[in-house]
Design a protein around this motif. Structure first.
Motif, short mmCIF file in Angstrom:
data_model
loop_
_atom_site.label_atom_id
_atom_site.label_comp_id
_atom_site.label_asym_id
_atom_site.label_seq_id
_atom_site.Cartn_x
_atom_site.Cartn_y
_atom_site.Cartn_z
N GLY A 60 0.87 -1.38 0.13
CA GLY A 60 -0.11 0.05 -0.05
C GLY A 60 0.87 1.13 0.08
O GLY A 60 0.18 2.23 0.41
N THR A 61 2.31 1.19 -0.46
CA THR A 61 2.82 2.31 -0.51
C THR A 61 2.16 3.41 -1.55
O THR A 61 1.91 3.34 -2.65
N PRO A 62 1.96 4.77 -1.05
CA PRO A 62 1.20 5.60 -1.65
C PRO A 62 2.37 6.32 -2.56
O PRO A 62 3.33 6.40 -2.35
N GLY A 63 1.77 7.20 -3.86
CA GLY A 63 2.49 7.87 -4.60
C GLY A 63 3.79 7.21 -5.21
O GLY A 63 5.03 7.66 -5.20
N LEU A 64 3.71 5.75 -5.51
CA LEU A 64 4.65 5.10 -6.12
C LEU A 64 5.10 5.28 -7.58
O LEU A 64 4.25 5.23 -8.51
N VAL A 65 6.31 5.32 -7.86
CA VAL A 65 6.91 5.54 -9.12
C VAL A 65 7.75 4.23 -9.59
O VAL A 65 8.63 4.33 -8.81
N ALA A 66 7.59 3.22 -10.33
CA ALA A 66 8.30 2.21 -10.51
C ALA A 66 9.48 2.63 -11.81
O ALA A 66 8.79 2.75 -12.98
N LEU A 67 10.61 2.78 -11.59
CA LEU A 67 11.49 3.09 -12.52
C LEU A 67 11.52 2.09 -13.64
O LEU A 67 11.91 2.67 -14.78
N HIS A 68 11.81 1.05 -13.41
CA HIS A 68 11.93 -0.13 -14.19
C HIS A 68 10.64 -1.04 -14.73
O HIS A 68 10.80 -2.07 -15.19
N GLY A 69 9.36 -0.30 -14.46
CA GLY A 69 8.49 -1.21 -14.97
C GLY A 69 8.14 -2.29 -13.89
O GLY A 69 8.67 -2.05 -12.64
N ARG A 70 7.17 -3.19 -14.13
CA ARG A 70 6.86 -4.17 -13.35
C ARG A 70 6.85 -5.39 -14.08
O ARG A 70 6.38 -5.60 -15.18
N ILE A 71 7.34 -6.47 -13.36
CA ILE A 71 7.23 -7.81 -13.76
C ILE A 71 6.00 -8.38 -13.93
O ILE A 71 5.69 -9.39 -14.64
N ALA A 72 5.00 -7.76 -13.23
CA ALA A 72 3.49 -8.46 -13.33
C ALA A 72 3.01 -7.72 -14.40
O ALA A 72 1.84 -8.21 -14.73
N ASP A 73 3.28 -7.08 -15.29
CA ASP A 73 2.81 -6.46 -16.56
C ASP A 73 3.80 -6.67 -17.61
O ASP A 73 4.76 -6.77 -17.63
N VAL A 74 2.98 -6.98 -18.72
CA VAL A 74 4.10 -6.99 -19.97
C VAL A 74 3.59 -6.23 -21.19
O VAL A 74 2.45 -5.96 -21.24
N VAL A 75 4.29 -5.44 -21.75
CA VAL A 75 3.87 -4.22 -22.99
C VAL A 75 4.41 -4.96 -24.03
O VAL A 75 5.63 -4.95 -24.41
N CYS A 76 3.63 -4.88 -25.09
CA CYS A 76 4.19 -5.45 -26.40
C CYS A 76 4.92 -4.34 -27.10
O CYS A 76 4.38 -3.23 -27.21
N LEU A 77 6.25 -4.58 -27.60
CA LEU A 77 7.03 -3.46 -28.31
C LEU A 77 6.42 -3.06 -29.52
O LEU A 77 6.85 -2.16 -30.20
N ASP A 78 5.57 -4.01 -30.18
CA ASP A 78 4.95 -3.41 -31.45
C ASP A 78 3.85 -2.78 -31.37
O ASP A 78 3.60 -1.67 -31.90
N CYS A 79 2.74 -3.29 -30.63
CA CYS A 79 1.42 -2.59 -30.62
C CYS A 79 1.09 -2.00 -29.40
O CYS A 79 0.20 -1.26 -29.10
N ARG A 80 1.97 -1.89 -28.24
CA ARG A 80 2.01 -1.51 -26.94
C ARG A 80 0.83 -1.77 -26.23
O ARG A 80 0.50 -1.07 -25.05
N ALA A 81 0.17 -2.73 -26.64
CA ALA A 81 -0.86 -3.55 -25.74
C ALA A 81 -0.22 -3.99 -24.41
O ALA A 81 0.95 -4.56 -24.21
N THR A 82 -0.84 -3.55 -23.15
CA THR A 82 -0.40 -4.18 -21.70
C THR A 82 -1.35 -5.35 -21.47
O THR A 82 -2.59 -5.12 -21.57
N SER A 83 -0.59 -6.23 -20.86
CA SER A 83 -1.42 -7.47 -20.26
C SER A 83 -0.79 -7.93 -18.97
O SER A 83 0.50 -7.52 -18.87
#
Length: 133
Positions: A60-83
């Protein structure tokens, strides 16, 4: 693996996802430790972290900025869809039946990396939102 190496082609992506597929078994079970809870208890307006594992969010850390993204999310480098990573994990398991079980003795390090050199038989799922992730 650097971003440049990952984007160099299918062989590098196959190596990354094969190793990550095995390492996810450890990372998905990680729980926040006293350090994560202490940061959350500070109640700071802004926390900048390498929160790739989502453990600061779990506390529950408020105001969080993750510098390197999150391993729990994936972003397609072609279409930018996140899942969610779990969805990709299920797709990799379906496309590679028995693959993880055949490598059950491979050491998974605390950071989720694995020592695996032979990845040529691993099938990386087609996009559908996650191909070049």
């Amino acid at each position: 693996m650097t971003f440049g190496e990952f984007t160099s082609g299918p062989v590098a992506q196959q190596r990354y996802w094969a190793r990550s597929h095995l390492g996810w078994s450890r990372m998905r079970r990680a729980d926040p430790n006293p350090g994560h809870r202490a940061v959350a208890a500070l109640g700071a307006d802004l926390v900048i972290t390498q929160n790739v594992d989502g453990l600061h969010e779990a506390c529950g850390t408020p105001g969080l900025v993750a510098l390197h993204g999150r391993i729990a999310d994936v972003v397609c480098l072609d279409c930018r869809a996140t899942s969610p990573r779990q969805v990709l994990q299920q797709r990799m398991a379906a496309d590679n039946p028995g693959w993880a079980q055949a490598r059950a003795t491979v050491e998974v390090r605390p950071d989720g990396d694995v020592d695996l050199e032979e990845t040529s038989g691993f099938v990386v799922p087609a996009c559908g939102g996650v191909a070049g992730s």
